[in-house]
Design a protein around this motif. Structure first.
Motif, PDB file in Angstrom:
ATOM      1  N   LYS A   1      52.225 102.600  58.646  1.00  0.00           N
ATOM      2  CA  LYS A   1      52.991 103.774  58.195  1.00  0.00           C
ATOM      3  C   LYS A   1      54.100 104.102  59.201  1.00  0.00           C
ATOM      4  CE  LYS A   1      49.147 106.041  55.654  1.00  0.00           C
ATOM      5  NZ  LYS A   1      49.305 105.285  54.406  1.00  0.00           N
ATOM      6  N   GLU A   2      53.828 103.824  60.464  1.00  0.00           N
ATOM      7  CA  GLU A   2      54.816 104.063  61.525  1.00  0.00           C
ATOM      8  C   GLU A   2      56.015 103.132  61.357  1.00  0.00           C
ATOM      9  OE1 GLU A   2      53.152 103.251  65.486  1.00  0.00           O
ATOM     10  OE2 GLU A   2      55.113 102.405  66.002  1.00  0.00           O
ATOM     11  N   CYS A   3      55.763 101.885  60.964  1.00  0.00           N
ATOM     12  CA  CYS A   3      56.835 100.918  60.738  1.00  0.00           C
ATOM     13  C   CYS A   3      57.701 101.408  59.567  1.00  0.00           C
ATOM     14  CB  CYS A   3      56.285  99.540  60.367  1.00  0.00           C
ATOM     15  SG  CYS A   3      54.886  98.952  61.362  1.00  0.00           S
ATOM     16  N   VAL A   4      57.007 101.787  58.492  1.00  0.00           N
ATOM     17  CA  VAL A   4      57.701 102.239  57.287  1.00  0.00           C
ATOM     18  C   VAL A   4      58.601 103.436  57.590  1.00  0.00           C
ATOM     19  CG1 VAL A   4      57.425 103.250  54.995  1.00  0.00           C
ATOM     20  CG2 VAL A   4      55.907 101.397  55.727  1.00  0.00           C
ATOM     21  N   ALA A   5      58.048 104.395  58.340  1.00  0.00           N
ATOM     22  CA  ALA A   5      58.794 105.619  58.650  1.00  0.00           C
ATOM     23  C   ALA A   5      60.118 105.295  59.330  1.00  0.00           C
ATOM     24  CB  ALA A   5      57.939 106.526  59.537  1.00  0.00           C
ATOM     25  N   CYS A   6      60.077 104.355  60.273  1.00  0.00           N
ATOM     26  CA  CYS A   6      61.278 104.025  61.015  1.00  0.00           C
ATOM     27  C   CYS A   6      62.258 103.182  60.197  1.00  0.00           C
ATOM     28  CB  CYS A   6      60.897 103.296  62.296  1.00  0.00           C
ATOM     29  SG  CYS A   6      62.066 103.586  63.616  1.00  0.00           S
ATOM     30  N   HIS A   7      61.763 102.462  59.202  1.00  0.00           N
ATOM     31  CA  HIS A   7      62.632 101.625  58.372  1.00  0.00           C
ATOM     32  C   HIS A   7      63.240 102.392  57.207  1.00  0.00           C
ATOM     33  CE1 HIS A   7      62.212  97.341  59.902  1.00  0.00           C
ATOM     34  NE2 HIS A   7      61.531  98.059  60.769  1.00  0.00           N
ATOM     35  N   MET A   8      62.890 103.673  57.084  1.00  0.00           N
ATOM     36  CA  MET A   8      63.426 104.521  56.010  1.00  0.00           C
ATOM     37  C   MET A   8      64.952 104.596  55.951  1.00  0.00           C
ATOM     38  SD  MET A   8      61.596 105.582  53.647  1.00  0.00           S
ATOM     39  CE  MET A   8      59.867 105.688  53.158  1.00  0.00           C
ATOM     40  N   PRO A   9      65.651 104.617  57.103  1.00  0.00           N
ATOM     41  CA  PRO A   9      67.124 104.673  57.005  1.00  0.00           C
ATOM     42  C   PRO A   9      67.725 103.546  56.170  1.00  0.00           C
ATOM     43  CG  PRO A   9      66.443 105.105  59.262  1.00  0.00           C
ATOM     44  CD  PRO A   9      65.204 104.716  58.512  1.00  0.00           C
ATOM     45  N   VAL A  10      66.999 102.462  55.986  1.00  0.00           N
ATOM     46  CA  VAL A  10      67.537 101.338  55.218  1.00  0.00           C
ATOM     47  C   VAL A  10      66.762 101.082  53.926  1.00  0.00           C
ATOM     48  CG1 VAL A  10      68.792 100.152  57.058  1.00  0.00           C
ATOM     49  CG2 VAL A  10      66.331  99.757  56.806  1.00  0.00           C
ATOM     50  N   LYS A  11      66.180 102.174  53.353  1.00  0.00           N
ATOM     51  CA  LYS A  11      65.409 101.985  52.126  1.00  0.00           C
ATOM     52  C   LYS A  11      66.278 101.476  50.990  1.00  0.00           C
ATOM     53  CE  LYS A  11      64.455 106.324  49.971  1.00  0.00           C
ATOM     54  NZ  LYS A  11      65.648 107.084  49.595  1.00  0.00           N
ATOM     55  N   ASP A  12      67.582 101.757  51.038  1.00  0.00           N
ATOM     56  CA  ASP A  12      68.457 101.285  49.967  1.00  0.00           C
ATOM     57  C   ASP A  12      68.807  99.798  50.079  1.00  0.00           C
ATOM     58  OD1 ASP A  12      70.342 104.390  49.765  1.00  0.00           O
ATOM     59  OD2 ASP A  12      68.424 103.770  48.887  1.00  0.00           O
ATOM     60  N   GLN A  13      68.356  99.170  51.172  1.00  0.00           N
ATOM     61  CA  GLN A  13      68.526  97.716  51.235  1.00  0.00           C
ATOM     62  C   GLN A  13      67.164  97.075  51.483  1.00  0.00           C
ATOM     63  OE1 GLN A  13      71.934  98.090  54.040  1.00  0.00           O
ATOM     64  NE2 GLN A  13      70.579  97.267  55.638  1.00  0.00           N
ATOM     65  N   ASP A  14      66.206  97.544  50.658  1.00  0.00           N
ATOM     66  CA  ASP A  14      64.839  97.021  50.694  1.00  0.00           C
ATOM     67  C   ASP A  14      64.208  97.091  52.080  1.00  0.00           C
ATOM     68  OD1 ASP A  14      63.134  93.962  49.565  1.00  0.00           O
ATOM     69  OD2 ASP A  14      62.576  96.076  49.407  1.00  0.00           O
ATOM     70  N   TYR A  15      64.529  98.179  52.813  1.00  0.00           N
ATOM     71  CA  TYR A  15      63.862  98.495  54.093  1.00  0.00           C
ATOM     72  C   TYR A  15      64.147  97.505  55.216  1.00  0.00           C
ATOM     73  CZ  TYR A  15      61.617 101.717  50.966  1.00  0.00           C
ATOM     74  OH  TYR A  15      61.415 102.697  50.032  1.00  0.00           O
ATOM     75  N   VAL A  16      65.148  96.651  55.030  1.00  0.00           N
ATOM     76  CA  VAL A  16      65.479  95.670  56.067  1.00  0.00           C
ATOM     77  C   VAL A  16      66.818  96.020  56.711  1.00  0.00           C
ATOM     78  CG1 VAL A  16      66.048  93.244  56.495  1.00  0.00           C
ATOM     79  CG2 VAL A  16      64.158  93.837  54.965  1.00  0.00           C
ATOM     80  N   PHE A  17      66.820  96.158  58.037  1.00  0.00           N
ATOM     81  CA  PHE A  17      68.044  96.472  58.773  1.00  0.00           C
ATOM     82  C   PHE A  17      68.970  95.269  58.860  1.00  0.00           C
ATOM     83  CE2 PHE A  17      67.379 100.612  60.804  1.00  0.00           C
ATOM     84  CZ  PHE A  17      66.007 100.790  60.791  1.00  0.00           C
ATOM     85  N   THR A  18      68.370  94.103  59.037  1.00  0.00           N
ATOM     86  CA  THR A  18      69.111  92.909  59.430  1.00  0.00           C
ATOM     87  C   THR A  18      69.819  92.212  58.281  1.00  0.00           C
ATOM     88  OG1 THR A  18      67.527  92.552  61.210  1.00  0.00           O
ATOM     89  CG2 THR A  18      68.844  90.663  60.546  1.00  0.00           C
ATOM     90  N   LYS A  19      71.085  91.855  58.518  1.00  0.00           N
ATOM     91  CA  LYS A  19      71.826  91.054  57.552  1.00  0.00           C
ATOM     92  C   LYS A  19      72.065  89.665  58.151  1.00  0.00           C
ATOM     93  CE  LYS A  19      73.997  94.887  55.109  1.00  0.00           C
ATOM     94  NZ  LYS A  19      73.147  94.724  53.895  1.00  0.00           N
ATOM     95  N   LEU A  20      72.288  88.694  57.275  1.00  0.00           N
ATOM     96  CA  LEU A  20      72.560  87.318  57.696  1.00  0.00           C
ATOM     97  C   LEU A  20      73.797  87.289  58.606  1.00  0.00           C
ATOM     98  CD1 LEU A  20      71.970  84.254  57.182  1.00  0.00           C
ATOM     99  CD2 LEU A  20      73.545  84.439  55.237  1.00  0.00           C
TER     100      LEU A  20
END
Lengths: 154, 154
Positions: free
Chosen positions: B130-149
């Motif tokens: 749940k802690e991981c999910v909470a921090c990945h929320m800023p990128v929920k509109d890109q399937d919770y992933v910060f990183t791009k190719l």
């Protein structure tokens, strides 16, 4: 020593005749770095010969056929996490190809660089690699390679 | 969805049952980052499913079976080039494994982390993610992933 080349019909060779190695994008991770002096992020990939040598600790000298590829991006900031410096546009890609005989004139390594997405070969004339050699002198005692294998449980 | 596991008999699973994916060290390069806030260097690797999805631009959402592996090292300085920040000791390795059904409780991703060379699984109990999910929320509109190719000529 030859190796399959990337986009052979579209990408110009470097002034010393070296061509971009095929499939470098899928090579294995050797290491990474962030350069504060020029604000670039780098990932160093290794072909199989180089990776096996690194894993076996056989990097002084590296074996003929080893190729190290350094991929360099200008820094950017992650829009959703400002403290994260991430790759922006591609700056250049460069390679060191080990062959003691073929590249005897440049300390046993073939040096070559291509700049930007358009992969413009770097170098005024066929002696351009002397500049690479000069800068790699601080690590001549480790076969002119700065980068060491990043530790990972294996 | 299962995947071959690394050192299955020696490495403890995460509290949610996830095991370290086999062969992650040889996966393909997705991107890298330098985190100023915690002085770590990171490389993000992708298994074949994730890499193919990234190359095809099919990352919103990522397909089931895609696995992203983030390898995190504490920063160090290159002894022969002070302006180069390089990987020091391993901090941790962590993974996001896409499976909409199996990981429905954690936004469709299985999160897991192992700390240090000894690969100690991270998390107090099975709800640690749940802690991981909470921090990945800023990128929920890109399937919770910060990183791009990272861009590379291909």
């Amino acid at each position: 020593l030859t190796w399959p080349v990337f986009g052979a019909s579209e990408v110009e060779p470097a002034p010393n005749g070296i061509r971009v190695p095929e499939g470098y994008q899928d090579w294995r991770l050797l290491s990474s770095s962030y350069r504060e002096d020029n604000k670039t992020l780098r990932v160093i990939l290794a072909n199989d010969e180089a990776m096996e040598a690194a894993l076996a600790g056989q990097t002084n000298p590296w074996p003929d056929g080893a190729i190290l590829g350094k991929l360099v991006w200008r820094e950017a900031r992650h829009p959703q996490w400002q403290a994260a410096i991430i790759p922006g546009e591609l700056s250049h890609i460069e390679f060191m190809i080990k062959d003691q005989e073929k590249f005897a004139d440049t300390v046993g390594w073939g040096f070559a660089r291509w700049v930007g997405d358009e992969l413009k070969p770097y170098g005024e004339d066929q002696d351009f690699a002397k500049e690479c050699v000069a800068c790699h002198m601080p690590v001549k005692d480790q076969d002119y390679v700065f980068t060491k294998l990043s530790t990972l449980p294996r």
